[in-house]
Scaffold this motif. Structure first.
Motif: not given
Length: 400
Positions: A242-259
């Motif tokens: 789902e190429t349109d959800l690449v930004p969501e995937a990036l956001s999830i990976m970024a938030k995982a590290g901080t949480l």
């Protein structure tokens, strides 16, 4: 809200909303698990000398009476399970159904015909649903919801019937669902691992975002992992993504590290040229998926990594297979994850979703899990932290 054992039901008429949307093969039920799950509530009601009127839907008749989707086989089989006659009304509302309900005696049961023979059952607004729910509620003294599988749907029998009922409660199936799901959201034992798979990240975004910071580890497999790999800059060949959800995937990976939640992605895959392949062409690294191919299961190194994470868990919630498990050549990833979760001692292990449930039953391991949810969409919506319309309706009923 109250549960059925918290109110006096002796000698009363109960309208049960149940989830008997079971698979049929030429009139024969091929999977009875949804029926079996509600039997404790029904038996309790009969033991209390209540009269029970059951309503349910079957399939998607699109608001028209379809003989192939009659609940007749279900009523017949339920009667065998309960050891009593369970006659089927010719309709779910109307004079004959009301007559049968009025004549029902304590200790007896009946079933209404398929709710979805009426478009009002699935109307999206109160106006579209009309007085359908009111007509259902008028047949009984008490409304009982024991259909977690439709708890996420604002259907007339789910949200309107309790509004018009004099008294409402939930059954034991719903009680057990809420107890287990509340535990994993409110007070899970740790380490707490979420295993998420399936075809699309779009159906799991809400869950992943809600669980970040709540779980220690999120294991991601299935085709949904491809969107994360693409977000990391790795080509995925012809794989479902789902190429349109690449930004969501990036956001999830970024938030995982901080949480404080660790994400675990596949490092290798089994691949083939088409999804209809019966054998794998080979194993590839997650960073080197061949251009002409698509990935259909996690590879051996990924299996070892995922099993290692799972083996340390005290709480596991699993939704979604690791690959195209329906094809034997691509089933081992899902099977290995299933066996690893089933092998855990002194852990709370919860499964949700039809495909995930299918994997568990294919391996004959349902008794090795703490709980298998009967709700697909309801299970997902609960894990997203959203209110379920059925539960809200029961709570509102109690305020009357």
């Amino acid at each position: 809200m109250k549960f059925i054992d918290q109110i006096d039901i002796a000698g009363r008429k109960l309208l049960f909303r149940v989830d008997f949307n079971v698979p049929l093969d030429e009139g024969v039920i091929t999977d009875e698990n949804r029926m079996i799950a509600v039997l404790p509530t029904l038996r309790y009601a009969l033991e209390q000398n209540a009269a029970i009127i059951l309503c349910a839907h079957l399939g998607k008749p699109k608001g028209k009476a379809v003989s192939a989707l009659s609940l007749a086989p279900v009523a017949r089989r339920l009667g065998q399970m309960l050891g009593i006659d369970v006659p089927l009304a010719p309709d779910c509302i109307g004079p004959e159904s009301r007559r049968m309900a009025a004549e029902l005696k304590p200790g007896q049961a009946m079933m209404l015909e398929n709710l979805r023979f009426y478009p009002e059952e699935i109307g999206r607004t109160e106006e579209e649903r009309g007085d359908f729910g009111k007509q259902l509620a008028s047949m009984a003294d008490i409304y009982v919801n024991d259909a977690f599988g439709v708890a996420h749907r604002a259907n007339a029998s789910v949200v309107d019937a309790p509004r018009y009922a004099a008294m409402c409660c939930a059954g034991f199936l719903v009680k057990r669902e809420l107890e287990y799901l509340d535990k994993i959201l409110i007070s899970p034992d740790r380490p707490y691992v979420c295993v998420s798979g399936g075809a699309k990240i779009s159906t799991k975004i809400g869950i992943l975002n809600n669980l970040l910071g709540k779980v220690n580890d999120i294991v991601i497999g299935g085709a949904m992992a491809n969107t994360f790999l693409l977000a990391l800059g790795h080509p995925v060949g012809k794989s479902l993504v789902e190429t349109d959800l690449v930004p969501e995937a990036l956001s999830i990976m970024a938030k995982a590290g901080t949480l404080g939640t660790t994400l675990h992605l596949p490092v290798d895959f089994l691949y083939a040229a088409t999804h209809t392949a019966t054998e794998a062409e080979g194993v590839c690294a997650a960073t080197a998926i061949p251009d002409h191919s698509l990935v259909l299961d996690i590879g051996p190194e990924t299996i070892n990594n995922f099993v290692t994470v799972i083996s340390k868990a005290r709480t596991v919630v699993w939704n979604g297979p690791m690959g195209l498990f329906e094809t034997p050549a691509f089933a081992e990833g899902s099977f290995a994850v299933c066996r690893a979760i089933a092998a855990l001692d002194d852990a709370t292990t919860i499964v949700g979703g039809g495909d995930t449930d299918a994997v568990v039953h294919m391996l004959g391991l349902p008794n090795e899990f703490s709980f298998i949810s009967t709700g697909g969409g309801s299970f997902l919506q609960f894990l997203e932290g959203k209110d379920l319309p059925a539960i809200q309706a029961l709570k509102e009923c109690m305020k009357k």
